[in-house]
Scaffold this motif. Structure first.
Motif, PDB file in Angstrom:
ATOM      1  N   TRP A  95      73.401  35.448  14.373  1.00 32.99           N
ATOM      2  CA  TRP A  95      73.122  36.092  13.089  1.00 32.99           C
ATOM      3  C   TRP A  95      73.461  37.585  13.115  1.00 32.99           C
ATOM      4  CZ3 TRP A  95      70.240  32.186  15.135  1.00 32.99           C
ATOM      5  CH2 TRP A  95      69.996  31.075  14.317  1.00 32.99           C
ATOM      6  N   SER A  96      73.206  38.250  14.232  1.00 30.32           N
ATOM      7  CA  SER A  96      73.466  39.698  14.283  1.00 30.32           C
ATOM      8  C   SER A  96      74.962  39.967  14.202  1.00 30.32           C
ATOM      9  CB  SER A  96      72.872  40.321  15.550  1.00 30.32           C
ATOM     10  OG  SER A  96      73.393  39.731  16.720  1.00 30.32           O
ATOM     11  N   ASN A 121      66.179  44.304  11.498  1.00 29.83           N
ATOM     12  CA  ASN A 121      65.939  42.986  12.071  1.00 29.83           C
ATOM     13  C   ASN A 121      66.421  42.839  13.514  1.00 29.83           C
ATOM     14  OD1 ASN A 121      64.622  41.730   9.876  1.00 29.83           O
ATOM     15  ND2 ASN A 121      66.570  41.406   8.833  1.00 29.83           N
ATOM     16  N   SER A 148      71.356  42.611  11.059  1.00 30.23           N
ATOM     17  CA  SER A 148      71.096  41.170  11.106  1.00 30.23           C
ATOM     18  C   SER A 148      70.306  40.762   9.870  1.00 30.23           C
ATOM     19  CB  SER A 148      70.320  40.788  12.364  1.00 30.23           C
ATOM     20  OG  SER A 148      70.041  39.394  12.361  1.00 30.23           O
ATOM     21  N   THR A 150      68.374  38.173   9.769  1.00 29.27           N
ATOM     22  CA  THR A 150      67.095  37.628  10.235  1.00 29.27           C
ATOM     23  C   THR A 150      66.688  38.342  11.516  1.00 29.27           C
ATOM     24  OG1 THR A 150      68.158  35.912  11.577  1.00 29.27           O
ATOM     25  CG2 THR A 150      67.620  35.345   9.283  1.00 29.27           C
ATOM     26  N   ILE A 152      66.246  39.077  15.147  1.00 23.20           N
ATOM     27  CA  ILE A 152      66.956  38.528  16.307  1.00 23.20           C
ATOM     28  C   ILE A 152      67.166  39.644  17.319  1.00 23.20           C
ATOM     29  CG2 ILE A 152      69.345  38.987  15.617  1.00 23.20           C
ATOM     30  CD1 ILE A 152      68.086  35.552  16.785  1.00 23.20           C
ATOM     31  N   ASP A 153      67.424  39.290  18.583  1.00 24.92           N
ATOM     32  CA  ASP A 153      67.510  40.319  19.635  1.00 24.92           C
ATOM     33  C   ASP A 153      68.737  41.214  19.512  1.00 24.92           C
ATOM     34  OD1 ASP A 153      69.420  38.454  20.413  1.00 24.92           O
ATOM     35  OD2 ASP A 153      68.972  38.648  22.545  1.00 24.92           O
TER      36      ASP A 153
END
Length: 318
Positions: A95-96, A121, A148, A150, A152-153
């Motif tokens: 996602w990122s 995010n 991102s 959502t 996420i790392d």
């Protein structure tokens, strides 16, 4: 006489031709920057999230609004991040996303984590960690924007940054990429372990690491492990972290620096300049933090004892 003159002229011509050829090789070898902005987009984004990501990142462009796009999927994670110990698979979600914008020579590496719908995010990797990883991987003079849709790392954005350079025809040294990814894991784990610890900030650690790299470059590719250990300890002390970073973490940092040395990064003449620029920028942007390091309250215990001894003997002689 004519024959000798002809030989001399041919020799000069050969030298000139070789110089031009060698020069062209050096220029080509040094051209490891992007030619145009590249946007990397996580494959797991929905159509709405993808458009929202494009809008968030493209709004950051400072100059050339033309950019190419690159989709980052599980295979990208496997290719760039698994060699250093990650365990992604082809089905891993991404996602990122990131936008890499080449800048003028000497401007350094700048990273900005962009909010998505007003929220940051990226949960694990900090902007300075991205910058240090990019430096180790061999990237120079670029604005990098990460976001991102959502929480996420942020690993997908990192893999995308590496992939963008290959897409553009530039080749990053895989050994340096592996060292960068290992470094990222170590710095993230140290920051997580010290979250909430009084006297610790991520800026201090990343500034110390940038200083370590700059000192490594000054020492050269023949630097010994003992010298590297001293470099690590000196930079931790300069950033007031010598009593916060434990021995295991110090060993991890030493091992990271040894890996950077072995990766060939120190052979890049631009590495030292980029490391110093990174350190200067971190200090400048977090000036309040580094100003506090020089206060009486934050001076290390040994220094205070020494000051007390000096003051005591001054009192005797006075």
């Amino acid at each position: 006489m004519v024959k000798k003159l002809r030989v001399i002229l041919l020799s000069i011509a050969s030298i000139v031709a070789f110089g031009i050829f060698a020069s062209s090789i050096n220029v080509a070898k040094a051209d490891d920057t992007l030619k145009e902005p590249v946007m990397t987009l996580g494959t797991s984004l929905t159509s709405d999230q993808r458009q929202g990501t494009i809008d968030a990142l493209s709004s950051q462009l400072s100059g050339n609004n033309n950019y190419s796009t690159l989709t980052v999927n599980g295979d990208t994670l496997v290719k760039y991040l698994n060699p250093s110990g990650s365990s992604f698979t082809s089905s891993s979600g991404v996602w990122s996303s990131a936008l890499i914008e080449p800048t003028s020579n000497g401007s350094g590496i700048n990273v900005n984590i962009v909010n998505y719908n007003g929220k940051n995010n990226i949960t694990t990797i900090t902007a300075d960690q991205y910058r240090n990883a990019a430096l180790t991987a061999g990237i120079s003079d670029a604005n990098i924007y990460v976001t991102s849709a959502t929480p996420i790392d942020g690993s997908g954005a990192l893999a995308g940054i590496y992939a963008a350079y290959q897409k553009d025809g530039s080749s990053l040294n895989q050994s340096q990429v592996n060292a960068a990814q290992n470094e990222m894991g170590v710095l993230s784990s140290i920051t997580q372990a010290n979250k909430g610890t009084d006297g610790y900030t991520d800026e201090q650690l990343n500034n110390a690491v940038a200083g370590m790299k700059s000192d490594l470059a000054k020492a050269g590719s023949n630097v010994s492990k003992t010298e590297i250990t001293n470099i690590v300890n000196n930079n931790l002390q300069q950033n007031n972290l010598q009593n916060i970073i434990n021995n295991n973490q110090k060993t991890q940092l030493v091992n990271v620096m040894v890996q950077i040395k072995n990766s060939g990064a120190l052979d890049n003449s631009n590495f030292k300049q980029q490391a110093q620029k990174l350190s200067d920028d971190i200090t400048s942007k977090a000036k309040g933090i580094f100003d506090k390091l020089n206060t009486e309250e934050n001076r290390n215990f040994v220094q205070k004892i020494w000051d007390g001894i000096v003051s005591f003997f001054k009192g005797l002689f006075n």
